[in-house]
Design a protein around this motif. Structure first.
Motif, short mmCIF file in Angstrom:
data_model
loop_
_atom_site.label_atom_id
_atom_site.label_comp_id
_atom_site.label_asym_id
_atom_site.label_seq_id
_atom_site.Cartn_x
_atom_site.Cartn_y
_atom_site.Cartn_z
N ASN A 192 0.45 -1.45 0.20
CA ASN A 192 0.55 0.36 0.23
C ASN A 192 1.02 1.09 -0.14
O ASN A 192 1.66 1.29 0.52
CB ASN A 192 -0.77 0.08 0.96
CG ASN A 192 -2.37 -0.78 1.02
OD1 ASN A 192 -2.20 -1.99 -0.10
ND2 ASN A 192 -2.24 -1.74 1.83
N LYS A 193 0.71 2.16 -0.94
CA LYS A 193 0.88 3.54 -0.97
C LYS A 193 0.81 4.30 0.39
O LYS A 193 -0.39 4.04 0.93
CB LYS A 193 0.83 4.10 -1.60
CG LYS A 193 1.30 3.56 -3.21
CD LYS A 193 0.39 4.58 -4.67
CE LYS A 193 0.87 4.41 -5.98
NZ LYS A 193 0.13 5.05 -7.27
N VAL A 194 2.29 5.09 0.94
CA VAL A 194 2.53 5.90 1.65
C VAL A 194 2.35 7.12 1.04
O VAL A 194 2.92 7.49 0.13
CB VAL A 194 3.28 5.45 2.54
CG1 VAL A 194 3.70 6.59 3.75
CG2 VAL A 194 3.52 4.55 3.56
N VAL A 195 1.26 8.27 1.87
CA VAL A 195 0.66 9.82 1.31
C VAL A 195 1.08 10.50 2.53
O VAL A 195 0.34 10.00 3.38
CB VAL A 195 -0.47 9.62 0.80
CG1 VAL A 195 -0.38 10.67 -0.19
CG2 VAL A 195 -0.52 8.48 -1.00
N LEU A 196 1.98 11.49 1.98
CA LEU A 196 2.14 12.17 3.72
C LEU A 196 1.27 14.14 2.65
O LEU A 196 1.67 13.93 1.87
CB LEU A 196 4.04 12.68 4.51
CG LEU A 196 3.63 13.86 4.73
CD1 LEU A 196 3.01 13.67 6.28
CD2 LEU A 196 4.82 14.29 5.15
N CYS A 249 -7.73 14.77 0.95
CA CYS A 249 -7.56 13.76 1.48
C CYS A 249 -8.51 13.01 1.70
O CYS A 249 -8.59 11.54 1.68
CB CYS A 249 -7.11 13.74 3.02
SG CYS A 249 -5.74 14.30 3.55
N GLU A 250 -10.08 13.70 1.46
CA GLU A 250 -11.16 12.22 1.46
C GLU A 250 -11.17 11.97 0.34
O GLU A 250 -11.34 11.41 0.13
CB GLU A 250 -12.25 13.81 1.41
CG GLU A 250 -13.32 13.24 1.38
CD GLU A 250 -14.45 11.97 2.17
OE1 GLU A 250 -15.30 10.85 1.44
OE2 GLU A 250 -13.97 11.96 3.10
N ARG A 251 -10.96 12.70 -0.94
CA ARG A 251 -10.81 11.89 -2.40
C ARG A 251 -9.51 10.85 -1.96
O ARG A 251 -10.03 10.15 -2.69
CB ARG A 251 -10.52 13.36 -3.68
CG ARG A 251 -11.10 14.96 -3.32
CD ARG A 251 -11.01 15.37 -4.18
NE ARG A 251 -11.86 14.89 -5.58
CZ ARG A 251 -11.57 15.64 -6.50
NH1 ARG A 251 -11.68 16.74 -7.21
NH2 ARG A 251 -11.99 15.13 -7.95
N GLU A 290 -8.84 5.07 -2.52
CA GLU A 290 -8.32 4.18 -1.98
C GLU A 290 -7.95 4.01 -1.57
O GLU A 290 -7.82 4.58 -0.22
CB GLU A 290 -6.48 4.29 -2.88
CG GLU A 290 -5.77 4.18 -4.21
CD GLU A 290 -4.54 4.26 -5.05
OE1 GLU A 290 -3.93 3.64 -4.52
OE2 GLU A 290 -4.49 4.76 -5.51
N PRO A 291 -8.87 2.86 -0.42
CA PRO A 291 -9.05 3.04 0.83
C PRO A 291 -7.76 1.86 1.25
O PRO A 291 -8.08 2.81 2.56
CB PRO A 291 -10.38 1.83 0.73
CG PRO A 291 -11.20 2.44 -0.59
CD PRO A 291 -9.59 2.65 -1.85
N ALA A 292 -7.34 1.50 0.57
CA ALA A 292 -5.95 1.11 1.38
C ALA A 292 -5.01 2.14 1.73
O ALA A 292 -3.32 1.76 2.19
CB ALA A 292 -5.91 -0.65 0.92
N PHE A 334 -2.07 12.74 -8.87
CA PHE A 334 -1.81 11.32 -8.09
C PHE A 334 -2.23 10.07 -8.96
O PHE A 334 -1.73 8.87 -8.58
CB PHE A 334 -2.78 11.13 -6.26
CG PHE A 334 -2.31 10.16 -5.55
CD1 PHE A 334 -0.96 10.11 -5.29
CD2 PHE A 334 -3.44 8.64 -5.64
CE1 PHE A 334 -0.88 8.47 -4.47
CE2 PHE A 334 -2.65 7.60 -5.04
CZ PHE A 334 -1.95 7.90 -4.43
N LYS A 335 -2.98 10.19 -9.85
CA LYS A 335 -3.47 8.83 -10.32
C LYS A 335 -2.35 8.84 -11.82
O LYS A 335 -2.33 7.81 -12.29
CB LYS A 335 -4.90 9.31 -10.96
CG LYS A 335 -5.23 8.83 -9.76
CD LYS A 335 -7.02 8.88 -10.40
CE LYS A 335 -6.93 10.35 -11.19
NZ LYS A 335 -9.09 10.62 -11.53
N GLN A 336 -1.79 9.63 -12.07
CA GLN A 336 -0.98 9.66 -13.43
C GLN A 336 0.97 9.05 -12.94
O GLN A 336 1.11 8.91 -12.02
CB GLN A 336 -0.35 10.75 -13.54
CG GLN A 336 -2.00 12.66 -14.23
CD GLN A 336 -3.11 10.93 -14.83
OE1 GLN A 336 -2.48 10.99 -16.00
NE2 GLN A 336 -3.82 11.05 -14.28
#
Length: 343
Positions: free
Chosen positions: A2-6, A19-21, A26-28, A275-277
């Motif tokens: 799972n990706k880690v995003v700050l 963050c909501e989007r 990506e719930p995980a 983020f999706k690119q």
């Protein structure tokens, strides 16, 4: 894995909407909210977990205007995680903005009225402050604190087996005319916010020049005109009912300009889209704009930035030099502190 995003500045506005989007898509995801105020950060964390009870949402205290806070936060990140896939550098301030009422009403009846509303050009000035570290507050918060965070996290971001991404929240208010290489902290001007945002555009290009071959890619976003706490703070003396009456005017203006995203959800469009690119496919000279049509449809559009490699490299070198000065100062202070403690 799972990706880690700050996400810095994640407790409200565009950061929270992003963050909501992200969690919806990506719930995980392993999401870390980096906030200056722990109290507000906890409220944002609770709100996200209420809507996504199975999500992994962590909280990190980070004040990008404070060198000590940045270094402590970076150490905490390295202790918590073994990877970092994406950093959203979203935290920012525009302290003590002054609104020129005369220029505003003059602009209402000019051909530049849309530009004035969209960027604040000609009607906003800001009064900067000095941080306890001796830096200009806007420069430290919007740019240098983020730069130092990236420097501390380079080993996590530059990995041979994967691609990492940095995404800056810039602004349409990022003007070349507000920035000077001879005054990168903007000590002598009246547009520190514009200067810091233009500097982030330059720095993004420099990061790509230095780190693309190591798997790290940087992009810049303009969220458009969004109604956030920062926007409301521009006219702090205006009563709440003013905004209630004025909002229909803003919605009407959006029929003529797609930069009026207005809501944090819409403003986060380009941040979410990036983020999706594939980061390596993005244009390092482009600023990715969040846009909203008059009918409320969101989309992302790249526009060439008014930047060049020579200036971006010169800024990068100046920031490295300032970092070196700051670190030497901290070492001296630590030695003095250790000497006092040992007496």
């Amino acid at each position: 894995m799972n990706k880690v995003v700050l996400v810095t500045g994640a407790n409200s506005g565009i950061g929270l909407a992003l963050c909501e989007r992200l969690l919806t898509a990506e719930p995980a995801l392993r999401l870390c909210l980096a906030c200056r105020s722990l109290h507000r950060g906890q409220a944002a964390q609770s709100a996200l977990l209420a809507r996504h009870p199975d999500a992994h949402v962590a909280l990190l205290q980070l004040d990008t205007s404070s060198i000590t806070s940045v270094l402590t936060a970076a150490h905490d990140i390295k202790r918590r995680y073994n990877r970092l896939d994406c950093i959203y550098l979203n935290a920012g301030i525009m302290p003590n903005p002054a609104f020129d009422v005369k220029a505003f009403f003059k602009g209402l009846f000019s051909s530049k009225v849309i530009t004035m509303f969209a960027t604040g050009a000609g009607i906003l000035t800001q009064k900067d402050n000095i941080t306890p570290d001796g830096l200009q507050e806007v420069f430290a918060t919007n740019l240098f604190g983020h730069f130092l965070l990236i420097r501390e996290l380079e080993p996590f971001l530059c990995q041979a087996d994967r691609v990492s991404q940095i995404i800056w929240t810039s602004s349409s208010n990022a003007h070349r005319s507000a920035f000077s290489l001879n005054d990168v902290q903007h000590q002598n001007g009246i547009q520190p916010y514009s200067s810091s945002k233009y500097a982030s555009d330059l720095l993004s290009l420099a990061l790509n020049t230095h780190f693309n071959k190591q798997g790290l890619f940087s992009s810049v976003v303009c969220p458009g005109f969004v109604m956030t706490n920062l926007t409301y703070g521009i006219l702090p003396s205006f009563p709440a009912f003013f905004w209630t009456l004025f909002m229909p005017v803003l919605w009407l203006i959006r029929m003529f300009t797609n930069t009026f995203t207005l809501t944090p959800h819409n403003g986060a469009q380009a941040l979410f889209w990036l983020f999706k690119q594939k980061p390596e496919s993005l244009d390092p000279h482009a600023k990715y704009h969040s846009l909203t049509s008059g009918l409320g449809n969101n989309y992302t559009q790249p526009c060439k930035m008014d930047i060049d490699e020579e200036m971006s490299e010169a800024l990068y070198e100046k920031l490295l030099s300032l970092e070196d000065t700051i670190r030497k100062k901290l070492k001296v202070e630590k030695r003095i502190g250790d000497g006092v403690c040992s007496q």
